[in-house]
Design an enzyme around this catalytic site. Structure first.
Site, PDB file in Angstrom:
ATOM      1  N   HIS A  63       0.916  -1.125  -0.119  1.00 40.24           N
ATOM      2  CA  HIS A  63      -0.148  -0.167   0.115  1.00 40.24           C
ATOM      3  C   HIS A  63       0.934   1.295  -0.001  1.00 40.24           C
ATOM      4  O   HIS A  63       0.307   2.411  -0.106  1.00 40.24           O
ATOM      5  CB  HIS A  63      -0.814   0.062   1.300  1.00 40.24           C
ATOM      6  CG  HIS A  63      -2.335   0.267   1.073  1.00 40.24           C
ATOM      7  ND1 HIS A  63      -2.922   0.567  -0.362  1.00 40.24           N
ATOM      8  CD2 HIS A  63      -3.419   0.490   1.910  1.00 40.24           C
ATOM      9  CE1 HIS A  63      -4.245   0.815  -0.153  1.00 40.24           C
ATOM     10  NE2 HIS A  63      -4.451   0.645   1.151  1.00 40.24           N
TER      11      HIS A  63
ATOM     12  N   ASN B 251      -6.811   6.135   4.423  1.00 39.84           N
ATOM     13  CA  ASN B 251      -8.314   6.690   4.170  1.00 39.84           C
ATOM     14  C   ASN B 251      -8.558   8.088   4.237  1.00 39.84           C
ATOM     15  O   ASN B 251      -9.638   8.656   4.068  1.00 39.84           O
ATOM     16  CB  ASN B 251      -9.027   5.878   5.037  1.00 39.84           C
ATOM     17  CG  ASN B 251      -9.071   4.455   5.022  1.00 39.84           C
ATOM     18  OD1 ASN B 251      -8.220   3.823   4.343  1.00 39.84           O
ATOM     19  ND2 ASN B 251      -9.916   3.589   5.965  1.00 39.84           N
TER      20      ASN B 251
ATOM     21  N   ASN C 116      -9.119   3.496  -1.060  1.00 40.41           N
ATOM     22  CA  ASN C 116      -9.530   4.585  -0.078  1.00 40.41           C
ATOM     23  C   ASN C 116      -9.021   5.862  -0.326  1.00 40.41           C
ATOM     24  O   ASN C 116      -9.562   6.746   0.109  1.00 40.41           O
ATOM     25  CB  ASN C 116      -9.530   3.812   0.955  1.00 40.41           C
ATOM     26  CG  ASN C 116     -10.391   2.737   1.337  1.00 40.41           C
ATOM     27  OD1 ASN C 116     -11.600   2.846   0.904  1.00 40.41           O
ATOM     28  ND2 ASN C 116     -10.013   1.743   2.128  1.00 40.41           N
TER      29      ASN C 116
ATOM     30  N   ASP D  92      -0.767   2.663  -5.263  1.00 40.27           N
ATOM     31  CA  ASP D  92      -0.499   1.151  -5.697  1.00 40.27           C
ATOM     32  C   ASP D  92      -1.955   0.868  -6.435  1.00 40.27           C
ATOM     33  O   ASP D  92      -2.992   1.374  -6.254  1.00 40.27           O
ATOM     34  CB  ASP D  92      -0.455   0.485  -4.267  1.00 40.27           C
ATOM     35  CG  ASP D  92      -1.658   0.512  -3.288  1.00 40.27           C
ATOM     36  OD1 ASP D  92      -1.749   1.917  -2.953  1.00 40.27           O
ATOM     37  OD2 ASP D  92      -2.282  -0.133  -2.965  1.00 40.27           O
TER      38      ASP D  92
END
Length: 202
Positions: free
Chosen positions: A20, A68, A114, A93
């Protein structure tokens, strides 16, 4: 031209080497190439560096808000410096692309990412550039959360690092505002072919 380069990821040593954080890896590589130091900027909730290229200010940003809430950081900096969405590039990513491959696109949906979802909401626009760094897909939707928060295999990490290095060659075109050329450079720069195995000694 691109005035704000953003890399997405999660802060802290627990996340540093996870898939991520590929966007952070990209910004780190650009900062090394430009010999810049990213510093905490509390007003923008992120690590930031500023450079002057061709007389124009350019910013590098890694939000420290956790994935997020990435848009909180991006929108704060963009609003303060009056940077339009079309002048922002977000490196992140991408599950739908294999490790070692990278794609550049303008706009479109967040596709469930997100970080992008929050940037869409905070900017009030989807019309920013995305540099999609392939991390591959685990093959099962229920495994996605675990997949993105785990470290890639050594081979995949090398492939991602190599595609980051190759995609940096498109940055001068991005700074010049020639996004067509930048896209061409990103999309036509294929990963190197693996070397064939050496014949066994007889």
């Amino acid at each position: 031209m691109i005035k704000l380069f953003v890399g997405l990821g999660n802060p802290g040593p627990d996340y540093e080497a996870t898939r991520h954080n590929a966007g952070f890896w990209w910004i780190d590589a650009l900062a090394r190439e430009w010999k810049l130091q990213l510093n905490v900027e509390k007003g923008y909730w992120g690590l930031m560096a500023r450079a002057t290229v061709g007389g124009q200010p350019v910013w590098l940003l890694e939000p420290l808000t956790f994935m997020n809430a990435s848009g909180k950081s991006v929108a704060a900096l963009a609003r303060f410096f009056k940077i339009a969405p079309s002048e922002i590039l977000v490196a992140h990513d991408e599950l739908d692309i294999a490790p070692g491959q990278v794609k550049l696109k303008l706009g479109g949906s967040h596709a469930g990412h997100n970080g992008l979802r929050d940037i869409h909401a905070q900017l009030g626009s989807a019309d920013y550039w995305r540099l999609r760094l392939g991390i591959g897909h685990p093959g099962v939707k229920s495994e996605v959360i675990h997949w993105v928060l785990k470290k890639p295999s050594p081979d995949h990490r090398i492939a991602i690092e190599q595609c980051i290095d190759r995609s940096l060659k498109a940055v001068p075109a991005m700074l010049a505002g020639d996004m067509e050329k930048a896209t061409m450079l990103v999309h036509t720069d294929k990963p190197p072919r693996p070397k064939p195995p050496r014949p066994a000694e007889v």
